[in-house]
Design an enzyme around this catalytic site. Structure first.
Site, PDB file in Angstrom:
ATOM      1  N   GLU A 102     123.376 -29.555 -48.086  1.00 38.25           N
ATOM      2  CA  GLU A 102     123.498 -29.176 -46.681  1.00 38.25           C
ATOM      3  C   GLU A 102     123.436 -30.337 -45.706  1.00 38.25           C
ATOM      4  O   GLU A 102     122.956 -31.431 -46.020  1.00 38.25           O
ATOM      5  CB  GLU A 102     122.421 -28.166 -46.338  1.00 38.25           C
ATOM      6  CG  GLU A 102     121.021 -28.668 -46.563  1.00 38.25           C
ATOM      7  CD  GLU A 102     119.992 -27.565 -46.405  1.00 38.25           C
ATOM      8  OE1 GLU A 102     120.050 -26.570 -47.139  1.00 38.25           O
ATOM      9  OE2 GLU A 102     119.128 -27.715 -45.533  1.00 38.25           O
ATOM     10  N   CYS A 116     123.297 -35.116 -39.648  1.00 38.80           N
ATOM     11  CA  CYS A 116     122.315 -35.479 -40.676  1.00 38.80           C
ATOM     12  C   CYS A 116     122.936 -35.206 -42.045  1.00 38.80           C
ATOM     13  O   CYS A 116     123.264 -34.065 -42.368  1.00 38.80           O
ATOM     14  CB  CYS A 116     121.069 -34.625 -40.429  1.00 38.80           C
ATOM     15  SG  CYS A 116     119.817 -34.805 -41.667  1.00 38.80           S
ATOM     16  N   CYS A 123     116.173 -34.335 -55.469  1.00 36.74           N
ATOM     17  CA  CYS A 123     115.586 -35.651 -55.206  1.00 36.74           C
ATOM     18  C   CYS A 123     114.546 -35.953 -56.276  1.00 36.74           C
ATOM     19  O   CYS A 123     113.839 -35.063 -56.719  1.00 36.74           O
ATOM     20  CB  CYS A 123     114.925 -35.645 -53.821  1.00 36.74           C
ATOM     21  SG  CYS A 123     114.263 -37.257 -53.347  1.00 36.74           S
ATOM     22  N   CYS A 127     108.181 -35.389 -53.091  1.00 35.46           N
ATOM     23  CA  CYS A 127     107.138 -35.255 -52.069  1.00 35.46           C
ATOM     24  C   CYS A 127     106.616 -33.813 -52.044  1.00 35.46           C
ATOM     25  O   CYS A 127     107.393 -32.865 -52.166  1.00 35.46           O
ATOM     26  CB  CYS A 127     107.692 -35.632 -50.696  1.00 35.46           C
ATOM     27  SG  CYS A 127     108.349 -37.308 -50.678  1.00 35.46           S
ATOM     28  N   CYS A 130     108.072 -31.181 -49.403  1.00 32.00           N
ATOM     29  CA  CYS A 130     109.529 -31.122 -49.188  1.00 32.00           C
ATOM     30  C   CYS A 130     110.192 -30.139 -50.137  1.00 32.00           C
ATOM     31  O   CYS A 130     110.012 -30.209 -51.350  1.00 32.00           O
ATOM     32  CB  CYS A 130     110.113 -32.521 -49.372  1.00 32.00           C
ATOM     33  SG  CYS A 130     111.910 -32.556 -49.299  1.00 32.00           S
ATOM     34  N   GLU A 174     117.240 -38.981 -51.591  1.00 35.03           N
ATOM     35  CA  GLU A 174     116.729 -40.300 -51.204  1.00 35.03           C
ATOM     36  C   GLU A 174     117.913 -41.275 -51.202  1.00 35.03           C
ATOM     37  O   GLU A 174     118.401 -41.667 -52.269  1.00 35.03           O
ATOM     38  CB  GLU A 174     115.633 -40.719 -52.194  1.00 35.03           C
ATOM     39  CG  GLU A 174     115.201 -42.167 -52.123  1.00 35.03           C
ATOM     40  CD  GLU A 174     114.825 -42.641 -50.731  1.00 35.03           C
ATOM     41  OE1 GLU A 174     113.973 -42.029 -50.071  1.00 35.03           O
ATOM     42  OE2 GLU A 174     115.419 -43.648 -50.280  1.00 35.03           O
ATOM     43  N   LEU A 229     106.868 -42.506 -43.307  1.00 30.72           N
ATOM     44  CA  LEU A 229     105.527 -43.023 -43.608  1.00 30.72           C
ATOM     45  C   LEU A 229     104.551 -41.870 -43.859  1.00 30.72           C
ATOM     46  O   LEU A 229     103.925 -41.782 -44.904  1.00 30.72           O
ATOM     47  CB  LEU A 229     105.050 -43.909 -42.444  1.00 30.72           C
ATOM     48  CG  LEU A 229     103.804 -44.725 -42.744  1.00 30.72           C
ATOM     49  CD1 LEU A 229     104.055 -45.760 -43.820  1.00 30.72           C
ATOM     50  CD2 LEU A 229     103.286 -45.413 -41.476  1.00 30.72           C
ATOM     51  N   CYS A 347     115.799 -30.079 -43.916  1.00 29.77           N
ATOM     52  CA  CYS A 347     116.857 -30.056 -44.912  1.00 29.77           C
ATOM     53  C   CYS A 347     116.335 -29.555 -46.252  1.00 29.77           C
ATOM     54  O   CYS A 347     115.223 -29.806 -46.634  1.00 29.77           O
ATOM     55  CB  CYS A 347     117.461 -31.438 -45.065  1.00 29.77           C
ATOM     56  SG  CYS A 347     118.986 -31.549 -44.150  1.00 29.77           S
TER      57      CYS A 347
HETATM   58  N1  SAH Z   1     114.466 -39.007 -48.655  1.00 29.31           N
HETATM   59  C1  SAH Z   1     114.532 -39.582 -47.366  1.00 29.31           C
HETATM   60  C2  SAH Z   1     115.514 -38.886 -46.454  1.00 29.31           C
HETATM   61  C3  SAH Z   1     115.584 -37.407 -46.567  1.00 29.31           C
HETATM   62  S1  SAH Z   1     114.132 -36.478 -46.183  1.00 29.31           S
HETATM   63  C4  SAH Z   1     113.171 -39.631 -46.729  1.00 29.31           C
HETATM   64  O1  SAH Z   1     112.232 -39.043 -47.271  1.00 29.31           O
HETATM   65  O2  SAH Z   1     113.051 -40.319 -45.718  1.00 29.31           O
HETATM   66  C5  SAH Z   1     114.378 -36.386 -44.444  1.00 29.31           C
HETATM   67  C6  SAH Z   1     113.164 -36.031 -43.636  1.00 29.31           C
HETATM   68  O3  SAH Z   1     112.870 -34.632 -43.790  1.00 29.31           O
HETATM   69  C7  SAH Z   1     111.923 -36.812 -44.035  1.00 29.31           C
HETATM   70  O4  SAH Z   1     111.451 -37.572 -42.946  1.00 29.31           O
HETATM   71  C8  SAH Z   1     110.985 -35.714 -44.417  1.00 29.31           C
HETATM   72  O5  SAH Z   1     109.705 -36.043 -44.027  1.00 29.31           O
HETATM   73  C9  SAH Z   1     111.491 -34.504 -43.664  1.00 29.31           C
HETATM   74  N2  SAH Z   1     110.976 -33.249 -44.217  1.00 29.31           N
HETATM   75  C10 SAH Z   1     110.950 -32.866 -45.510  1.00 29.31           C
HETATM   76  N3  SAH Z   1     110.334 -31.659 -45.624  1.00 29.31           N
HETATM   77  C11 SAH Z   1     109.977 -31.281 -44.378  1.00 29.31           C
HETATM   78  C12 SAH Z   1     109.303 -30.138 -43.836  1.00 29.31           C
HETATM   79  N4  SAH Z   1     108.903 -29.137 -44.596  1.00 29.31           N
HETATM   80  N5  SAH Z   1     109.116 -30.110 -42.500  1.00 29.31           N
HETATM   81  C13 SAH Z   1     109.541 -31.100 -41.704  1.00 29.31           C
HETATM   82  N6  SAH Z   1     110.169 -32.196 -42.144  1.00 29.31           N
HETATM   83  C14 SAH Z   1     110.384 -32.291 -43.474  1.00 29.31           C
HETATM   84 FE1  SF4 Z   2     113.036 -36.750 -51.457  1.00 27.28          FE
HETATM   85 FE2  SF4 Z   2     112.832 -37.345 -48.829  1.00 27.28          FE
HETATM   86 FE3  SF4 Z   2     112.223 -34.872 -49.770  1.00 27.28          FE
HETATM   87 FE4  SF4 Z   2     110.633 -36.918 -50.334  1.00 27.28          FE
HETATM   88  S1  SF4 Z   2     111.081 -36.097 -48.279  1.00 27.28           S
HETATM   89  S2  SF4 Z   2     111.332 -35.361 -51.788  1.00 27.28           S
HETATM   90  S3  SF4 Z   2     112.091 -38.559 -50.564  1.00 27.28           S
HETATM   91  S4  SF4 Z   2     114.219 -35.833 -49.772  1.00 27.28           S
END
Ligand code: SAH
Ligand code: SF4
Length: 359
Positions: A102, A116, A123, A127, A130, A174, A229, A347
């Site tokens: 997406e 975006c 991934c 995390c 996520c 990522e 971060l 996302c």
């Molecule tokens: N993998 C890369 C880019 C994709 S994730 C990264 O981690 O930077 C893009 C963003 O979505 C990240 O900043 C992540 O913190 C955010 N994200 C993931 N899950 C989320 C959630 N449940 N609520 C808000 N932001 C979220």
């Molecule tokens: Fe992957 Fe970014 Fe999601 Fe972490 S926040 S699992 S690096 S997509």
């Protein structure tokens, strides 16, 4: 020479969106066509949104036949679109092997658009907050599969071709784990004969894979950098992002300090604010200390809960107090508006819902 003297191989057709202008020119030349035809094809694809080679009416017949035999424009399609009340739109794409990913279209202000993009299906980073991580890693997206998101959304949103768009690699996946294809995509998107999205308007967001940040820096593309971060102590960061065990906070800060960045720009540090976990002013204070030698700006993101999510959305007053604190100490800070909350904002969430509904 044409396709008769240089018969195409019987392998699967290549996705034309995987090709930079230069590569397309070389492919055409080696098949006996003139190199400049690549510019015409780029114009048709990226400026006129024409995907049928037969309709590219300034191309000779034998070139159209060669393109039809060797290339396809049909590797990806939009399968769903969700409009949010605030104007952001979420798109679901499907690959030709029927995997979904997406993208989100955000209208920031009048004439300011951000798209975006996803860079992977799933991934590896895993995390804990996520949704994309939940299904594990499936595969990298090809350059063309990444590029197509920007092209299809620009077309669907009827953004005039001369208007600038910002690209953030902040969708699923990522980007630094798929650096080759993301780099290729950056080149394709910035091509002046195509979408012409300047490299400076493209931002790679990473979970902080330190050696890959170094590698990206060495490529000297001129791209902007964003670091997810999310925590100021290694303990908490490792809980949120297991990759922190391999590359801790200091190792990331060291790589960012060495990263070539436009002197007028700042590296963006994304900080996902989670209720009761990292939303206190003690964290804000540590964040300032951590970033004090870096040309940084901070983007606070509200954690967006989903079904059975392990964390809670922070309180608005806490997020605002956090921001005020940083600003008072001279650290630039914005709050990412809860764009698209009514359409499963972060996302990975639209895709997840689709998969759950199907079974
Ligand atoms: N993998 C890369 C880019 C994709 S994730 C990264 O981690 O930077 C893009 C963003 O979505 C990240 O900043 C992540 O913190 C955010 N994200 C993931 N899950 C989320 C959630 N449940 N609520 C808000 N932001 C979220
Ligand atoms: Fe992957 Fe970014 Fe999601 Fe972490 S926040 S699992 S690096 S997509």
């Amino acid at each position: 020479m044409n396709e008769l003297t240089n018969p195409p191989t019987q392998t699967a057709k290549q996705n034309i969106f995987d090709f930079t202008l230069e590569e397309l020119g070389i492919a055409l030349e080696s098949a006996g066509f003139q190199k400049f035809r690549a510019k015409q094809i780029y114009h048709w694809l990226y400026v006129c949104y024409e995907e049928k080679f037969d309709a590219m009416n300034n191309l000779p017949k034998d070139l159209k036949a060669y393109l039809n035999q060797n290339f396809t424009t049909q590797k990806v399609r939009i399968t769903k679109k969700e409009q949010s009340k605030d104007g952001s739109v979420k798109y679901l794409f499907a690959t030709d092997d029927n995997l979904t990913y997406e993208s989100v279209f955000l209208k920031m202000k009048e004439d300011k658009w951000t798209i975006c993009l996803s860079s992977q299906i799933g991934c590896k980073v895993g995390c804990s907050f996520c949704l994309t991580a939940k299904g594990g890693f499936v595969r990298n997206l090809s350059a063309g599969e990444i590029v197509y998101q920007a092209l299809a959304i620009k077309k669907d949103q009827e953004i005039p071709s001369n208007k600038a768009i910002n690209i953030v690699y902040m969708g699923m996946g990522e980007p630094l784990d798929n650096l080759t294809n993301v780099t290729q995509c950056i080149h394709i998107l910035s091509e002046l004969n195509g979408l012409s999205i300047s490299v400076r308007r493209q931002t790679i967001s990473t979970s902080g894979i330190a050696p890959k940040i170094k590698k990206l820096g060495a490529l000297n593309l001129g791209v902007q950098l964003a670091i997810s971060l999310h925590a100021v102590s290694d303990d908490l960061r490792t809980k949120l992002m297991p990759i922190n065990k391999a590359y801790n906070i200091q190792s990331i800060i060291d790589e960012v300090a060495a990263f070539p960045i436009d002197s007028r720009k700042r590296v963006m540090f994304e900080y996902l604010v989670i209720d009761e976990l990292n939303d206190g002013l003690d964290s804000a204070k540590k964040l300032i200390a951590l970033l004090n030698k870096i040309k940084a700006k901070v983007n606070l993101i509200y954690f967006n809960p989903y079904e059975n999510s392990p964390y809670k959305r922070p309180k608005q007053e806490k997020v605002e107090a956090f921001r005020e604190f940083l600003l008072k100490k001279g650290l630039l800070c914005t709050i990412r508006e809860s764009k698209g909350l009514d359409i499963s904002a972060a996302c990975g969430q639209l895709r997840e819902r689709e998969i759950n509904q199907k079974g």
